[in-house]
Design a protein around this motif. Structure first.
Motif, mmCIF file in Angstrom:
data_model
loop_
_atom_site.group_PDB
_atom_site.id
_atom_site.type_symbol
_atom_site.label_atom_id
_atom_site.label_comp_id
_atom_site.label_asym_id
_atom_site.label_seq_id
_atom_site.Cartn_x
_atom_site.Cartn_y
_atom_site.Cartn_z
ATOM 1 N N ALA A 296 34.735 42.243 58.400
ATOM 2 C CA ALA A 296 33.670 42.198 57.741
ATOM 3 C C ALA A 296 32.791 41.423 57.117
ATOM 4 O O ALA A 296 32.740 40.859 55.624
ATOM 5 C CB ALA A 296 34.211 43.332 57.049
ATOM 6 N N PRO A 297 32.435 39.991 58.065
ATOM 7 C CA PRO A 297 32.160 38.615 57.097
ATOM 8 C C PRO A 297 30.663 39.556 56.331
ATOM 9 O O PRO A 297 29.750 40.410 56.489
ATOM 10 C CB PRO A 297 31.077 37.842 58.550
ATOM 11 N N GLY A 298 30.977 38.872 55.105
ATOM 12 C CA GLY A 298 29.470 39.190 54.328
ATOM 13 C C GLY A 298 29.145 38.186 53.587
ATOM 14 O O GLY A 298 29.942 37.544 53.396
ATOM 15 N N GLY A 299 28.480 38.857 52.071
ATOM 16 C CA GLY A 299 27.962 38.265 51.016
ATOM 17 C C GLY A 299 27.022 38.804 50.049
ATOM 18 O O GLY A 299 27.187 39.870 50.256
ATOM 19 N N GLY A 300 26.782 37.866 48.711
ATOM 20 C CA GLY A 300 25.775 38.725 47.869
ATOM 21 C C GLY A 300 25.941 38.146 47.607
ATOM 22 O O GLY A 300 26.007 36.841 46.643
ATOM 23 N N LEU A 301 25.188 38.422 45.736
ATOM 24 C CA LEU A 301 24.628 38.347 44.397
ATOM 25 C C LEU A 301 25.080 39.185 43.535
ATOM 26 O O LEU A 301 25.166 40.103 43.143
ATOM 27 C CB LEU A 301 23.280 37.781 44.350
ATOM 28 N N GLU A 302 26.610 38.680 42.324
ATOM 29 C CA GLU A 302 26.520 39.098 40.445
ATOM 30 C C GLU A 302 25.330 38.435 39.768
ATOM 31 O O GLU A 302 25.632 37.140 40.223
ATOM 32 C CB GLU A 302 27.898 38.861 40.689
ATOM 33 N N LYS A 303 25.321 38.871 39.095
ATOM 34 C CA LYS A 303 25.007 39.028 37.718
ATOM 35 C C LYS A 303 26.118 39.216 37.048
ATOM 36 O O LYS A 303 26.662 40.377 36.634
ATOM 37 C CB LYS A 303 23.839 39.590 37.566
ATOM 38 N N TRP A 304 26.779 37.859 36.125
ATOM 39 C CA TRP A 304 27.603 38.119 35.158
ATOM 40 C C TRP A 304 26.247 38.293 34.153
ATOM 41 O O TRP A 304 26.149 37.428 33.579
ATOM 42 C CB TRP A 304 28.712 36.777 34.933
ATOM 43 N N ILE A 305 27.381 39.349 32.883
ATOM 44 C CA ILE A 305 27.120 38.887 31.813
ATOM 45 C C ILE A 305 28.552 40.154 30.740
ATOM 46 O O ILE A 305 29.033 39.903 30.881
ATOM 47 C CB ILE A 305 25.609 40.621 31.518
ATOM 48 N N SER A 306 27.276 39.617 29.988
ATOM 49 C CA SER A 306 28.546 40.242 28.319
ATOM 50 C C SER A 306 29.448 39.145 28.488
ATOM 51 O O SER A 306 30.362 39.700 28.971
ATOM 52 C CB SER A 306 28.441 41.805 28.368
ATOM 53 N N ASN A 307 29.259 38.138 27.909
ATOM 54 C CA ASN A 307 30.926 37.087 28.290
ATOM 55 C C ASN A 307 31.336 36.512 29.148
ATOM 56 O O ASN A 307 32.738 37.121 29.277
ATOM 57 C CB ASN A 307 31.207 37.463 26.491
ATOM 58 N N ASP A 308 30.665 37.110 30.308
ATOM 59 C CA ASP A 308 31.376 37.271 31.603
ATOM 60 C C ASP A 308 32.521 38.013 32.074
ATOM 61 O O ASP A 308 32.908 38.748 33.052
ATOM 62 C CB ASP A 308 32.513 35.890 32.053
ATOM 63 N N ASN A 309 32.402 39.611 31.169
ATOM 64 C CA ASN A 309 33.102 40.314 30.996
ATOM 65 C C ASN A 309 33.109 41.866 31.928
ATOM 66 O O ASN A 309 33.494 42.426 32.356
ATOM 67 C CB ASN A 309 33.560 40.915 29.925
ATOM 68 N N ILE A 310 30.899 41.385 32.187
ATOM 69 C CA ILE A 310 31.094 42.236 32.616
ATOM 70 C C ILE A 310 30.244 42.426 34.285
ATOM 71 O O ILE A 310 29.271 40.596 34.047
ATOM 72 C CB ILE A 310 29.533 43.305 32.239
ATOM 73 N N HIS A 311 30.216 42.444 35.748
ATOM 74 C CA HIS A 311 29.753 41.423 36.467
ATOM 75 C C HIS A 311 29.395 42.814 37.219
ATOM 76 O O HIS A 311 29.423 43.731 37.575
ATOM 77 C CB HIS A 311 30.715 41.491 37.417
ATOM 78 N N ILE A 312 27.527 42.677 37.064
ATOM 79 C CA ILE A 312 26.507 43.238 38.095
ATOM 80 C C ILE A 312 26.271 43.194 39.437
ATOM 81 O O ILE A 312 26.117 42.006 39.444
ATOM 82 C CB ILE A 312 25.777 44.133 37.226
ATOM 83 N N ARG A 313 26.734 43.776 40.574
ATOM 84 C CA ARG A 313 26.821 43.246 41.465
ATOM 85 C C ARG A 313 25.504 44.002 42.672
ATOM 86 O O ARG A 313 25.307 44.851 42.933
ATOM 87 C CB ARG A 313 27.811 43.982 42.993
ATOM 88 N N VAL A 314 24.829 42.670 42.300
ATOM 89 C CA VAL A 314 23.477 43.171 42.631
ATOM 90 C C VAL A 314 23.055 43.667 44.156
ATOM 91 O O VAL A 314 22.622 44.280 43.903
ATOM 92 C CB VAL A 314 22.066 42.055 42.614
ATOM 93 N N VAL A 315 23.754 42.850 44.912
ATOM 94 C CA VAL A 315 23.901 43.157 46.505
ATOM 95 C C VAL A 315 24.952 42.356 47.251
ATOM 96 O O VAL A 315 25.319 41.470 46.555
ATOM 97 C CB VAL A 315 22.014 42.481 46.985
ATOM 98 N N ASP A 316 25.625 43.165 48.037
ATOM 99 C CA ASP A 316 26.097 43.366 48.778
ATOM 100 C C ASP A 316 25.873 43.320 50.539
ATOM 101 O O ASP A 316 26.547 44.859 50.347
ATOM 102 C CB ASP A 316 28.024 43.894 48.061
ATOM 103 N N VAL A 317 26.330 42.909 51.144
ATOM 104 C CA VAL A 317 26.025 42.800 52.789
ATOM 105 C C VAL A 317 26.749 42.494 54.064
ATOM 106 O O VAL A 317 28.015 41.949 53.661
ATOM 107 C CB VAL A 317 24.489 42.054 53.422
#
Length: 177
Positions: free
Chosen positions: A129-150
């Protein structure tokens, strides 16, 4: 020998103080692990169905940029006549930025399970399953929002020829170590 052991223990105590750990995590490459949950929507070749369900994932990073991702995806809903696909994958993951908006690529492999229409049969298959995505790290890098994963999955040994489902996920993860 005893003095050497005490010196090493003393050094570990000093370097493991909370202020030092916080500073190192914020500025150095360091190791970290996150645990997350996502919602996934996939298009399956089999039956031309749109399947959806939850995904659980763990990112264990040896360095800020390089690590392993393990994921368990349960596509239980939306399939015609009860079709279900689950995958249990693990593989390398490489990030391109250390903080903020973090793009990444990954190449997990593992096991895929298929529940055929009306529950007549079940099968287990090798999956890439090759893939990729984009995360936004917030709150001192302790919370990661996975905006998109394909992901573009390939099930090369599927019973009726190679199966190639593809899909998208979005979710949130929390740093646990």
């Amino acid at each position: 020998m005893r003095n050497n052991i005490l010196a090493v223990l003393g050094l570990l105590c000093v370097t493991a103080s909370p202020a030092q750990v916080t500073k190192a995590a914020a500025t150095g490459p360091g190791m970290y692990t996150t645990v997350g949950i996502a919602g996934s929507l996939y298009r399956s070749d089999y039956g031309k169905s749109n399947l959806y369900g939850p995904t659980l994932y763990v990112d264990a990073n040896f360095h800020r940029y390089v690590g392993l991702e393990g994921e368990a995806r349960f596509l239980r809903w939306g399939g015609k006549q009860g079709i279900q696909q689950n995958t249990y994958l693990i593989g390398p993951r490489v990030s391109f930025k250390p903080v903020g908006w973090v793009p990444y690529v990954k190449m997990p492999v593992g096991l895929g399970t298929m529940r055929f229409p009306y529950g007549y049969a079940n099968g287990q298959y090798f999956v890439m399953a090759p893939g990729g995505g984009l995360e936004k790290w917030i709150s001192n890098d302790n919370i990661h929002i996975r905006v998109v994963d394909v992901e573009y999955q390939v099930w090369p040994q599927f019973t009726f020829g190679t199966l190639k489902p593809y899909g998208i996920s979005t979710g949130i993860s929390f740093r646990v170590w």
